[in-house]
Write a protein that holds these residues in place. Sequence first.
Motif, mmCIF file in Angstrom:
data_model
loop_
_atom_site.group_PDB
_atom_site.id
_atom_site.type_symbol
_atom_site.label_atom_id
_atom_site.label_comp_id
_atom_site.label_asym_id
_atom_site.label_seq_id
_atom_site.Cartn_x
_atom_site.Cartn_y
_atom_site.Cartn_z
ATOM 1 N N ARG A 1 0.999 -1.143 -0.082
ATOM 2 C CA ARG A 1 0.066 0.027 0.000
ATOM 3 C C ARG A 1 0.834 1.183 -0.138
ATOM 4 O O ARG A 1 1.654 1.313 0.876
ATOM 5 C CB ARG A 1 -0.855 -0.075 1.093
ATOM 6 N N ARG B 1 1.115 5.228 0.507
ATOM 7 C CA ARG B 1 0.293 6.127 1.360
ATOM 8 C C ARG B 1 0.444 7.537 0.374
ATOM 9 O O ARG B 1 1.562 7.742 -0.192
ATOM 10 C CB ARG B 1 0.777 6.355 2.666
ATOM 11 N N PRO B 2 -0.401 8.544 0.737
ATOM 12 C CA PRO B 2 -0.281 9.702 -0.011
ATOM 13 C C PRO B 2 0.838 10.575 0.655
ATOM 14 O O PRO B 2 1.287 10.491 1.848
ATOM 15 C CB PRO B 2 -1.794 10.480 0.155
ATOM 16 N N GLN C 1 8.623 0.820 7.064
ATOM 17 C CA GLN C 1 9.316 2.064 8.007
ATOM 18 C C GLN C 1 8.569 2.934 8.673
ATOM 19 O O GLN C 1 7.364 2.793 8.450
ATOM 20 C CB GLN C 1 10.474 2.762 6.891
ATOM 21 N N THR C 2 8.931 3.531 9.788
ATOM 22 C CA THR C 2 8.085 4.538 10.456
ATOM 23 C C THR C 2 7.556 5.495 9.513
ATOM 24 O O THR C 2 8.220 6.271 8.846
ATOM 25 C CB THR C 2 8.960 5.187 11.585
ATOM 26 N N GLY C 3 6.453 5.813 9.850
ATOM 27 C CA GLY C 3 5.553 6.808 9.179
ATOM 28 C C GLY C 3 5.016 6.521 7.696
ATOM 29 O O GLY C 3 4.562 6.910 7.041
ATOM 30 N N SER C 4 5.145 5.045 7.380
ATOM 31 C CA SER C 4 4.768 4.377 6.210
ATOM 32 C C SER C 4 3.332 4.236 6.104
ATOM 33 O O SER C 4 2.728 3.984 5.242
ATOM 34 C CB SER C 4 5.664 3.500 5.787
ATOM 35 N N GLY C 5 2.507 4.083 7.379
ATOM 36 C CA GLY C 5 1.329 3.915 7.244
ATOM 37 C C GLY C 5 0.900 2.651 7.860
ATOM 38 O O GLY C 5 -0.440 2.220 7.583
ATOM 39 N N LYS C 6 1.523 1.969 8.667
ATOM 40 C CA LYS C 6 1.078 0.648 9.433
ATOM 41 C C LYS C 6 0.068 0.856 10.219
ATOM 42 O O LYS C 6 -1.060 0.239 10.434
ATOM 43 C CB LYS C 6 2.316 0.247 10.214
ATOM 44 N N THR C 7 0.034 1.959 11.116
ATOM 45 C CA THR C 7 -0.901 1.925 12.218
ATOM 46 C C THR C 7 -2.043 2.569 11.513
ATOM 47 O O THR C 7 -3.254 1.976 11.789
ATOM 48 C CB THR C 7 -0.356 3.198 13.136
ATOM 49 N N TYR C 8 -1.966 3.423 10.520
ATOM 50 C CA TYR C 8 -3.186 3.850 9.931
ATOM 51 C C TYR C 8 -3.991 2.911 9.136
ATOM 52 O O TYR C 8 -4.987 2.603 9.179
ATOM 53 C CB TYR C 8 -2.583 4.789 8.731
ATOM 54 N N PRO D 1 -6.467 6.250 11.790
ATOM 55 C CA PRO D 1 -5.288 7.642 11.641
ATOM 56 C C PRO D 1 -4.853 7.584 13.305
ATOM 57 O O PRO D 1 -5.647 7.171 14.171
ATOM 58 C CB PRO D 1 -6.236 8.686 11.632
ATOM 59 N N ASP D 2 -3.588 8.200 13.626
ATOM 60 C CA ASP D 2 -3.031 8.296 14.889
ATOM 61 C C ASP D 2 -3.799 8.977 15.653
ATOM 62 O O ASP D 2 -3.287 9.753 16.731
ATOM 63 C CB ASP D 2 -1.755 8.561 14.657
#
Length: 243
Positions: free
Chosen positions: A12, A14-15, A88-95, A100-101
């Motif tokens: 995936r 992310r934008p 990597q951090t910030g790539s959208g795993k949590t999202y 959304p965080d």
Amino acid sequence: MAEQENINVVARIRPFSAWIGTNRQSCLLLDPNNSTITVKSASKDQKFEVNTVFNEDTSQVSIFAKVGRSIVDGFVEGINGTIFAYGQTGSGKTYTMIGPDAIEPNANAFSEENRGIIPRALEDIFATLNAEVEKKPDSFKFSMKCSFLELYNERLYDLLQNNDATIKIQSCLEQITVVGAAEFEVTTYDECMHHLWRGWNQRKVAETSMNRESSRSHAVFMLTLVTEQTEGTAINRPSRTNK
Ligand code: ADP
Ligand code: MG
């Protein structure tokens, strides 16, 4: 589904974040038809082939339909399933997995539209199981438990227990299990989400107080389902349209 592979790898994209502004250029070349991603670089382009590529416009609902639903369908029928988010951090795993965080359960950002795979999966699981109970009140029963762990530096932490309980990974007959984690019985979506948020907040606290770097820690949310059927056959899932 017979034609499906046991392991599916999806990517995936992310934008861009708003702060990057409009003067930007992607280093990725996506080919959704051939499910390939090419990472452009000055020296050498690298091409990766996966099962499915989702571009930056892909909604949370279609990610769930394509990634989560078949796992959920297998789960209610007794097949173990895992969804593993890597990046990597910030790539959208949590999202992708939660939303959304916005860690608060009632935050506006955590809307129906923005919910990630876990909340959607939980809703689906309870809807399927409750429909079955309604249909066969005398012959179908289920019970479900959840636990929430964090793996960091080869140690397991229990996100649902405050004390530093020792959790061990045991491998027996090629089956890997975790021993010592707190398990909470859950009967509704809200109960399950309550534990998810509780553990998630605990993770945040641990990150700051113990200096655990989120990029090197892995959170694992686990559900265990037991169904009991005294008559009839397998679960009939309600029919749905895949969006
Ligand atoms: P990770 O968990 O991989 O470190 P996050 O999920 O926290 O990354 O994403 C980083 C930021 O990007 C967050 O602010 C998140 O809301 C945003 N973001 C990630 N994926 C998307 C997406 N598909 N659409 C919109 N925003 C996204
Ligand atoms: Mg994250």
